[in-house]
Scaffold this active site. Structure first.
Site, mmCIF file in Angstrom:
data_model
loop_
_atom_site.group_PDB
_atom_site.id
_atom_site.type_symbol
_atom_site.label_atom_id
_atom_site.label_comp_id
_atom_site.label_asym_id
_atom_site.label_seq_id
_atom_site.Cartn_x
_atom_site.Cartn_y
_atom_site.Cartn_z
ATOM 1 N N LYS A 13 1.061 -1.238 -0.086
ATOM 2 C CA LYS A 13 -0.071 -0.045 0.053
ATOM 3 C C LYS A 13 0.952 1.225 -0.182
ATOM 4 C CE LYS A 13 -1.977 -1.356 3.806
ATOM 5 N NZ LYS A 13 -1.394 -2.356 3.988
ATOM 6 N N ARG A 88 -9.998 0.619 8.374
ATOM 7 C CA ARG A 88 -9.632 -0.574 8.740
ATOM 8 C C ARG A 88 -10.907 -1.467 9.469
ATOM 9 N NH1 ARG A 88 -3.626 0.445 8.716
ATOM 10 N NH2 ARG A 88 -2.571 -1.444 9.130
ATOM 11 N N ARG A 127 11.841 -4.962 4.928
ATOM 12 C CA ARG A 127 11.788 -3.662 4.797
ATOM 13 C C ARG A 127 12.475 -2.666 5.504
ATOM 14 N NH1 ARG A 127 5.753 -1.737 5.455
ATOM 15 N NH2 ARG A 127 5.803 -2.814 7.494
ATOM 16 N N ARG A 161 11.200 -0.491 10.923
ATOM 17 C CA ARG A 161 9.927 -0.127 11.869
ATOM 18 C C ARG A 161 9.866 -1.074 13.303
ATOM 19 N NH1 ARG A 161 4.710 0.322 8.196
ATOM 20 N NH2 ARG A 161 3.610 -0.880 9.968
ATOM 21 N N ARG A 172 -0.690 -8.413 13.336
ATOM 22 C CA ARG A 172 -1.377 -7.630 12.323
ATOM 23 C C ARG A 172 -2.100 -8.336 11.138
ATOM 24 N NH1 ARG A 172 4.204 -4.988 10.906
ATOM 25 N NH2 ARG A 172 3.223 -3.983 9.347
HETATM 26 P P1 AP5 Z 1 4.916 -1.776 1.946
HETATM 27 O O1 AP5 Z 1 4.640 -0.891 0.690
HETATM 28 O O2 AP5 Z 1 5.581 -0.699 3.020
HETATM 29 O O3 AP5 Z 1 3.641 -2.482 2.510
HETATM 30 P P2 AP5 Z 1 2.227 -1.860 3.041
HETATM 31 O O4 AP5 Z 1 1.006 -2.597 2.544
HETATM 32 O O5 AP5 Z 1 2.111 -0.302 3.135
HETATM 33 O O6 AP5 Z 1 2.397 -2.425 4.583
HETATM 34 P P3 AP5 Z 1 2.449 -1.686 5.879
HETATM 35 O O7 AP5 Z 1 3.275 -2.786 6.883
HETATM 36 O O8 AP5 Z 1 2.781 -0.420 6.102
HETATM 37 O O9 AP5 Z 1 0.963 -2.071 6.209
HETATM 38 P P4 AP5 Z 1 0.114 -2.083 7.480
HETATM 39 O O10 AP5 Z 1 -1.045 -2.028 6.976
HETATM 40 O O11 AP5 Z 1 0.474 -3.155 8.618
HETATM 41 O O12 AP5 Z 1 0.708 -0.947 8.562
HETATM 42 P P5 AP5 Z 1 0.420 0.533 8.799
HETATM 43 O O13 AP5 Z 1 1.506 1.615 8.548
HETATM 44 O O14 AP5 Z 1 -0.853 0.998 7.878
HETATM 45 O O15 AP5 Z 1 5.654 -2.698 1.384
HETATM 46 C C1 AP5 Z 1 6.165 -3.899 2.350
HETATM 47 C C2 AP5 Z 1 7.605 -4.027 1.774
HETATM 48 O O16 AP5 Z 1 7.657 -5.102 0.568
HETATM 49 C C3 AP5 Z 1 8.557 -3.087 1.499
HETATM 50 O O17 AP5 Z 1 9.818 -3.136 1.818
HETATM 51 C C4 AP5 Z 1 8.848 -2.809 -0.149
HETATM 52 O O18 AP5 Z 1 9.621 -2.062 -0.482
HETATM 53 C C5 AP5 Z 1 8.325 -4.308 -0.493
HETATM 54 N N1 AP5 Z 1 7.297 -4.153 -1.625
HETATM 55 C C6 AP5 Z 1 6.229 -3.512 -1.900
HETATM 56 N N2 AP5 Z 1 5.751 -3.966 -3.102
HETATM 57 C C7 AP5 Z 1 6.303 -4.968 -3.510
HETATM 58 C C8 AP5 Z 1 6.395 -5.825 -4.519
HETATM 59 N N3 AP5 Z 1 5.457 -5.700 -5.703
HETATM 60 N N4 AP5 Z 1 7.325 -6.829 -4.732
HETATM 61 C C9 AP5 Z 1 8.330 -6.973 -3.943
HETATM 62 N N5 AP5 Z 1 8.445 -6.184 -2.790
HETATM 63 C C10 AP5 Z 1 7.467 -5.394 -2.576
HETATM 64 O O19 AP5 Z 1 -0.099 0.315 10.316
HETATM 65 C C11 AP5 Z 1 0.627 0.202 11.150
HETATM 66 C C12 AP5 Z 1 0.166 0.086 12.715
HETATM 67 O O20 AP5 Z 1 -0.600 1.402 12.705
HETATM 68 C C13 AP5 Z 1 -1.122 -0.795 12.723
HETATM 69 O O21 AP5 Z 1 -0.730 -2.135 13.016
HETATM 70 C C14 AP5 Z 1 -1.938 -0.229 13.960
HETATM 71 O O22 AP5 Z 1 -1.625 -0.663 15.010
HETATM 72 C C15 AP5 Z 1 -1.823 1.210 13.452
HETATM 73 N N6 AP5 Z 1 -2.894 1.789 12.530
HETATM 74 C C16 AP5 Z 1 -2.730 2.422 11.183
HETATM 75 N N7 AP5 Z 1 -3.856 2.683 10.668
HETATM 76 C C17 AP5 Z 1 -4.864 2.382 11.450
HETATM 77 C C18 AP5 Z 1 -6.281 2.216 11.244
HETATM 78 N N8 AP5 Z 1 -7.060 2.816 10.375
HETATM 79 N N9 AP5 Z 1 -7.037 1.745 12.346
HETATM 80 C C19 AP5 Z 1 -6.530 1.293 13.550
HETATM 81 N N10 AP5 Z 1 -5.032 1.199 13.704
HETATM 82 C C20 AP5 Z 1 -4.361 1.731 12.489
HETATM 83 MG MG MG Z 2 2.511 1.039 4.692
#
Ligand code: AP5
Ligand code: MG
Length: 214
Positions: A13, A88, A127, A161, A172
């Site tokens: 994402k 979410r 990552r 992270r 997660r």
């Molecule tokens: P990346 O693009 O970073 O993936 P992502 O989908 O953004 O994954 P996240 O880990 O950020 O998602 P998340 O939903 O767990 O975390 P968030 O920050 O939202 O890609 C991952 C890796 O793969 C990278 O190294 C990239 O280079 C590589 N990659 C990407 N695409 C690729 C491809 N096609 N091929 C190969 N490699 C690739 O949330 C974190 C925390 O915040 C949550 O756990 C929660 O506690 C809180 N939080 C955030 N939003 C909310 C909400 N709305 N409600 C409640 N709590 C929330």
């Molecule tokens: Mg992300």
């Protein structure tokens, strides 16, 4: 254009949002990034969210919806928004409808990044990001072109992270399956969901997303 990028942790994402910002001048609204900024700045929201995030659980609906509300209101009306990691839960999906309506916007697409869950742990544990500008990298799939130097800003400092450990990643994933996946049928009923194979290369996934938006 207002779109949601939906998918489990590591689906891509954040990576795809960065591409959309660059190619189409849209704005990325990532609640994860906003919360990490709040934790770093030690604001009251950050203090409340820190431990919850480190456990891999979801922060309260009220906190994240307020963050989206504030950030969307500050955007120019003609700039497209990418919701990354929000909504979410069912309550957040309802909040987003209200927030969009208040700002005279509508939801155009929900893009679901379909991924193989086993590959995700590899993606997440590999990552890292630039400590200065936040550009995202991966140890093997997407390293900087010059080792140890950020492609975007030239910084030599990188970070990982605190929630990117296997056990937290599993929590997660469970949270995604239990609370986030169930919001999809509501959007399907509105006929705005498109599925993209998130297992392709980064450019391939970007091409598939652009085809949906065109
Ligand atoms: P990346 O693009 O970073 O993936 P992502 O989908 O953004 O994954 P996240 O880990 O950020 O998602 P998340 O939903 O767990 O975390 P968030 O920050 O939202 O890609 C991952 C890796 O793969 C990278 O190294 C990239 O280079 C590589 N990659 C990407 N695409 C690729 C491809 N096609 N091929 C190969 N490699 C690739 O949330 C974190 C925390 O915040 C949550 O756990 C929660 O506690 C809180 N939080 C955030 N939003 C909310 C909400 N709305 N409600 C409640 N709590 C929330
Ligand atoms: Mg992300």
């Amino acid at each position: 254009m207002n779109i949601i990028l939906l998918g489990p942790p590591g689906a891509g994402k954040g990576t795809q949002s960065a591409g959309l910002v660059e190619r189409h001048g849209m704005k990325q609204l990532s609640t994860g990034d906003m919360l990490r900024a709040a934790v770093k700045a030690q604001t009251p929201v950050g203090m409340e969210a820190k431990a919850v995030m480190e456990r891999g659980e979801l922060v309260s609906d009220q906190i994240v919806s307020s963050l989206i509300d504030e950030n969307l209101a500050a955007m120019p009306g003609d700039q497209g928004a990418i919701f990354d990691g929000y909504p979410r839960t069912g309550a957040q999906a309802a909040d987003l409808d209200r927030i969009l309506e208040k700002n005279g916007r509508k939801l155009d697409h929900v893009i679901e990044l379909g991924v193989d869950v086993d590959a995700l742990v590899e993606r997440i544990t590999g990552r890292f990001s630039c400590a200065n500008c936040g550009a995202l990298y991966h140890d093997t799939a997407n390293p900087p072109s010059k080792e140890g130097e950020c492609d975007v800003c030239g910084s030599h400092e990188f970070k990982r992270r605190p929630d990117d450990y296997e056990e937290t990643v599993r929590t997660r994933m469970d949270e995604y399956r239990a609370k986030t996946a169930p919001i999809l049928p509501g959007y399907e009923a509105r006929r705005i969901v498109s599925r993209v194979d998130g297992m392709g290369g980064i450019d391939e996934v970007a091409g598939a997303i652009d085809a949906i938006l065109s």
